[in-house]
Design a protein around this motif. Structure first.
Motif, short mmCIF file in Angstrom:
data_model
loop_
_atom_site.label_atom_id
_atom_site.label_comp_id
_atom_site.label_asym_id
_atom_site.label_seq_id
_atom_site.Cartn_x
_atom_site.Cartn_y
_atom_site.Cartn_z
N CYS A 165 -4.26 73.54 -3.32
CA CYS A 165 -5.26 74.30 -2.59
C CYS A 165 -6.59 74.34 -3.33
O CYS A 165 -6.64 74.46 -4.54
N ASP A 166 -7.65 74.19 -2.57
CA ASP A 166 -8.99 74.23 -3.15
C ASP A 166 -9.78 75.40 -2.58
O ASP A 166 -11.00 75.46 -2.70
N GLY A 167 -9.08 76.32 -1.92
CA GLY A 167 -9.74 77.51 -1.42
C GLY A 167 -10.85 77.24 -0.42
O GLY A 167 -11.89 77.89 -0.43
N LEU A 187 -9.91 77.45 5.46
CA LEU A 187 -9.56 77.22 6.85
C LEU A 187 -8.36 78.06 7.27
O LEU A 187 -8.33 78.62 8.35
N PRO A 226 -7.66 70.70 4.47
CA PRO A 226 -8.23 69.46 3.96
C PRO A 226 -7.49 68.92 2.74
O PRO A 226 -7.64 67.76 2.39
N LEU A 233 -0.59 73.00 2.64
CA LEU A 233 0.26 73.92 3.40
C LEU A 233 1.47 73.21 4.00
O LEU A 233 1.37 72.08 4.47
#
Ligand code: SF4
Lengths: 185, 77
Positions: B18-20, B23, B68, B72
């Protein structure tokens, strides 16, 4: 019939390029993780995805209609192998190159869940080559390529993409970037 | 536990990916908030495995497809 095919080939080429520009700009902008002009992040991503898929549809019509148009003198090999064309081989070759890149990018995007993130990312970077190559092809090969209206459109597209890239490399691009670097805002 | 409260599925967030980008927090505002660095945080404190009600499945599927970073995954319980 030939006239109609030619007009179709021209028109769809222009539309494909404009859709590609939209997709490139949104692709760059959405990387910041910010919403855009009131559009939520997931919408920006959706428009990014759908405009490139739509661009490929227009690209297919562009290529098929010009294949059946006798002026363009396209052969099947010109779809995939660049710079062999009978008419304007260099400019047509750029179009072929753009098509090959586009195919690679679309396929890896659709399959990104299965091919893994690294391949997807690396191939997606080729977009920075695809877009200028496609633009050059449209100017050099297009029958409208050097007309004033098209050059104005092309210039506007270049400005848009350049602004997006400039923002992309600027310090404040990433949302929460400052917080993540531990800086005060 | 009542029927509605039993989770229909679990949304797993892989923190290493995850890159925060936010979305998923937009699509599942009832379930996810953002921490001060923009990363998703389960509102109920469940960490990286967020229980979902049936009504949230659709939004969760969208989040999985649109994330992106492919961070998830949806797990049916
Ligand atoms: S959409 Fe993906 S990258 Fe963005 S915050 Fe959610 S899990 Fe992280």
């Amino acid at each position: 019939m030939n006239e109609a095919l030619w007009a179709l080939g021209r028109g769809t080429g222009v539309v494909a390029l404009l859709l590609l520009t939209v997709s490139v700009v949104l692709g760059i902008v959405t990387r910041s993780g910010r919403p855009l002009l009131g559009l939520p992040r997931f919408s920006v991503t959706l428009v990014h995805r759908n405009s490139s898929l739509l661009a490929s549809v227009f690209l297919v019509i562009h290529i098929v209609s010009l294949f059946f148009d006798s002026y363009a003198q396209l052969r099947v090999v010109d779809f995939f192998v660049p710079f062999l064309g009978a008419a304007k081989p260099f400019w047509l070759g750029l179009g072929t190159l753009a098509l090959d890149l586009m195919l690679a990018i679309i396929v890896t995007s659709l399959l990104r869940r299965w091919i893994g993130r690294r391949v997807f990312r690396v191939v997606h970077w080729f977009t920075y080559a695809l877009w200028p190559v496609a633009l050059a092809h449209s100017i050099g090969n297009g029958s409208d390529g050097t007309s004033v209206w098209f050059l104005a459109l092309a210039l506007a597209s270049v400005v848009l993409v350049a602004v997006a890239v400039a923002w992309r490399v600027s310090a404040n691009f990433i949302e929460f970037g400052n917080a993540r670097k531990g800086e005060t805002r | 536990m009542s029927r509605e409260r039993r989770p229909a599925a679990t949304l797993h967030i892989d923190w290493t990916l995850c890159d925060g980008r936010g979305l998923c927090t937009e699509l599942l505002p009832e379930r996810l908030a953002r921490d001060e660095w923009g990363y998703p945080l389960a509102r109920d404190g469940s960490g990286g495995d967020v229980p979902l009600a049936a009504s949230q499945l659709e939004a969760a599927r969208d989040a999985v497809a649109l994330c992106p970073r492919l961070a998830l995954t949806l797990r049916k319980d």
